[in-house]
Design an enzyme around this catalytic site. Structure first.
Site, short mmCIF file in Angstrom:
data_model
loop_
_atom_site.label_atom_id
_atom_site.label_comp_id
_atom_site.label_asym_id
_atom_site.label_seq_id
_atom_site.Cartn_x
_atom_site.Cartn_y
_atom_site.Cartn_z
N CYS A 141 34.83 17.15 44.52
CA CYS A 141 34.65 16.58 45.86
C CYS A 141 33.40 17.20 46.48
CB CYS A 141 35.89 16.89 46.68
SG CYS A 141 35.67 16.71 48.45
N CYS A 166 43.85 17.29 51.87
CA CYS A 166 42.58 18.01 51.89
C CYS A 166 42.85 19.34 52.54
CB CYS A 166 41.56 17.21 52.68
SG CYS A 166 40.13 18.19 53.14
N TYR A 197 20.91 19.50 75.05
CA TYR A 197 21.65 18.95 73.89
C TYR A 197 23.14 19.13 74.15
CZ TYR A 197 17.06 19.96 71.82
OH TYR A 197 15.72 20.06 71.57
N CYS A 230 22.85 25.31 64.50
CA CYS A 230 23.57 24.99 63.26
C CYS A 230 22.65 25.12 62.06
CB CYS A 230 24.20 23.60 63.33
SG CYS A 230 23.01 22.32 63.74
N1 SAH Z 1 26.52 21.14 72.74
C1 SAH Z 1 27.33 20.06 72.24
C2 SAH Z 1 26.62 19.17 71.20
C3 SAH Z 1 25.80 19.85 70.14
S1 SAH Z 1 25.29 18.82 68.82
C4 SAH Z 1 28.62 20.60 71.69
O1 SAH Z 1 28.74 21.78 71.41
O2 SAH Z 1 29.57 19.83 71.53
C5 SAH Z 1 23.66 18.38 69.27
C6 SAH Z 1 23.57 17.28 70.28
O3 SAH Z 1 22.20 17.01 70.52
C7 SAH Z 1 24.16 15.93 69.86
O4 SAH Z 1 25.07 15.52 70.85
C8 SAH Z 1 22.95 14.99 69.78
O5 SAH Z 1 23.25 13.66 70.17
C9 SAH Z 1 22.01 15.62 70.75
N2 SAH Z 1 20.56 15.37 70.57
C10 SAH Z 1 19.87 15.13 69.43
N3 SAH Z 1 18.58 15.07 69.69
C11 SAH Z 1 18.41 15.28 71.02
C12 SAH Z 1 17.27 15.35 71.87
N4 SAH Z 1 16.03 15.20 71.40
N5 SAH Z 1 17.47 15.59 73.18
C13 SAH Z 1 18.72 15.75 73.68
N6 SAH Z 1 19.83 15.69 72.91
C14 SAH Z 1 19.67 15.46 71.60
#
Ligand code: SAH
Length: 479
Positions: free
Chosen positions: A79, A172, A336, A435
């Site tokens: 997998c 899983c 983000y 990440c």
């Molecule tokens: N902080 C949140 C999401 C993190 S994931 C949590 O912990 O749940 C990263 C996020 O960035 C996603 O929601 C994605 O849609 C967003 N994203 C991606 N590119 C972006 C950009 N250029 N500007 C703003 N947000 C963005």
């Protein structure tokens, strides 16, 4: 040693690559071996050989590593989901900790002391990785592809690595155990009423995927079938069967009682690899579940982005909160922000929080989540962080300031125009949730060259059994 293709070589695995492959070196030649664990001595069959490196697979384990364990899952090697199940959890954590630390030192130019140690005020601290006590069954979201095996039986399973061949599997190890009865119930219903699974090659058949969401705190369960159509035969009958299956499921001692909140369909009639379409059709009950991170409750639909490991999300956000050192008077930006999880988690401890996110639906969810929780000091903006923040800064004539800026970008990290705007806004602290340690390191380098100093960094294991790792870093403005 320069081995040729199909040759067998004996090699000791001394390192792990970032994809979880074992690495062995001999006479200046590096061999990447899938399925090998650091510490193994193996006979490897060479699959591909270049001048200085090559790829191989394990032919025979001559001396197993002390870190090698029997994988929990019978299909672990085939997998594509878990790359590290054959490695003890302790060794997985060391591997991830080292991966983050090495990136920050090599790419970021940072110099740490021993883990957890702080030799001087100037030296940044690398804190020990935060792992899970129970490192299986941690995911709250699952998406099982549905297919047919030769005798016509409907099966669910997982895609093999780098392919769309379904490896049949009903359980899983990293998903909620209740998924097993959900998948079984759906497959039986499909067989009983002759409902065809979707076939990617011919673009025929109905059921593409089964998606589930399970609230770790509330025990609420949502089942969503992704279909190449708008309805399924005997949908209400299926909902009744699912309700009985979920609610009679023995979720183990001291676990919360599960309750089925809804069954719905997601329409995806496209010829595409993308799993979800945009339209949700309710079959029975709600089209969302609710769950909590700390004291903040969230409404989660099949389409919302939500962290998949709720226990460790709380640990990660707790670290972000600790690093932010809020007293209640701060202006905080959460860039983000997704559905506003970090923003709302921090709001109680700040004066104002502003979230920015590129997906409009996520911002809608963020606003709703603020209302649900009676949070009135959080405001959200749709757009790319590298557009929204510089634009607002320009509009203010360069006077806009923040006390703390949190960023949590996708793997590609932050855009340099955004980092420059952050520097211009002179926040005391930048809390970077990441990440991907390589882009984290690159962005730390930029911030360190522009008046910020890394003071601490820590890895958090959000994805046990896989090679992914999350980190959080604190950068403080130098006077
Ligand atoms: N902080 C949140 C999401 C993190 S994931 C949590 O912990 O749940 C990263 C996020 O960035 C996603 O929601 C994605 O849609 C967003 N994203 C991606 N590119 C972006 C950009 N250029 N500007 C703003 N947000 C963005």
């Amino acid at each position: 040693m320069v081995p040729k293709k199909n040759e067998f070589v004996t090699i000791e695995i001394t390192d792990m690559g970032s994809g979880g492959e074992g690495i062995g070196r001999a006479d200046g030649f590096t061999l990447f071996v899938k399925g090998a664990v650091v510490g193994d001595v193996i006979e490897a069959k060479v699959l591909k050989a270049k001048k200085t490196y090559g790829y191989a697979k394990v032919e025979k384990i001559l001396r197993p590593s002390e870190h090698r364990v029997e994988p929990m899952c019978p299909v672990a090697g085939r997998c594509g989901g878990c790359q590290l199940q054959a490695m003890s959890y302790g060794a997985q954590l060391s591997f991830k900790e080292r991966k983050v630390r090495e990136c920050l030192e090599r790419i970021g130019g940072v110099k740490f002391g021993e883990c957890g140690e702080k030799l001087s005020e100037e030296q940044p601290q690398f804190l020990p990785i935060l792992g899970m006590e129970d490192c299986f069954a941690y995911r709250n979201k699952a998406q099982f592809p549905v297919g047919k095996v030769k005798d016509g039986k409907v099966v669910t399973g997982f895609y093999a690595g780098h392919s769309h061949a379904i490896i049949p599997s009903t359980a899983c190890a990293i998903q909620a155990p209740v998924n097993e009865v959900i998948c079984k119930t759906v497959c039986e219903h499909m067989e009983q009423y002759r409902i065809a699974p979707y076939d990617e090659e011919t673009h025929t058949g109905l059921v593409r995927h089964i998606l589930t969401r399970v609230g770790a705190v509330t025990g609420e369960v949502l089942v969503c079938l992704i279909v190449n159509g708008k309805s399924i035969p005997k949908a209400e009958v299926l909902a009744d069967k699912l309700k009985a299956a979920v609610e009679s499921y023995d979720n183990g001692k001291n676990q919360i009682q599960l309750v089925l909140k809804g069954v719905c369909l997601n329409v995806n009639c496209e010829k595409t690899n993308v799993i979800l379409g945009n339209e949700i059709i309710p079959v029975w009950g709600d089209t969302y579940i609710t769950d909590y991170i700390g004291e903040v409750s969230f409404c989660i639909s099949p389409l919302s982005f939500y962290q998949v490991n709720p226990k460790q999300t709380k640990v990660l956000y707790g670290k972000a909160l600790e690093f932010a050192e809020l007293t209640g008077n701060e202006i905080v930006w959460d860039l983000y922000c997704g559905i506003g999880t970090i923003s709302l988690f921090l709001a109680k401890n700040a004066k104002n929080v502003y979230g920015v996110e590129i997906v409009p639906q996520a911002i809608e969810d963020a606003k709703q989540n603020a209302i649900r929780n009676g949070i009135t000091n959080a405001e959200f903006f749709v757009g790319a962080a590298e557009d929204v923040l510089p634009a607002k800064y320009r509009e203010s004539g360069g006077s806009m300031r923040a006390d703390v800026i949190v960023v949590d970008p996708p793997r590609k990290g932050c855009d340099e125009t955004l980092l420059q705007t952050i520097v211009n806004m002179e926040p005391k602290r930048v809390v970077y949730v990441s990440c991907d340690p390589a882009t984290l390191a690159r962005d730390i380098k930029f911030l360190e060259e522009n008046g910020y100093k890394l003071t601490k960094a820590q890895a958090v294991d959000m994805f046990p059994m896989t090679t992914h790792v999350e980190s959080v870093a604190l950068l403080v403005r130098e006077r």
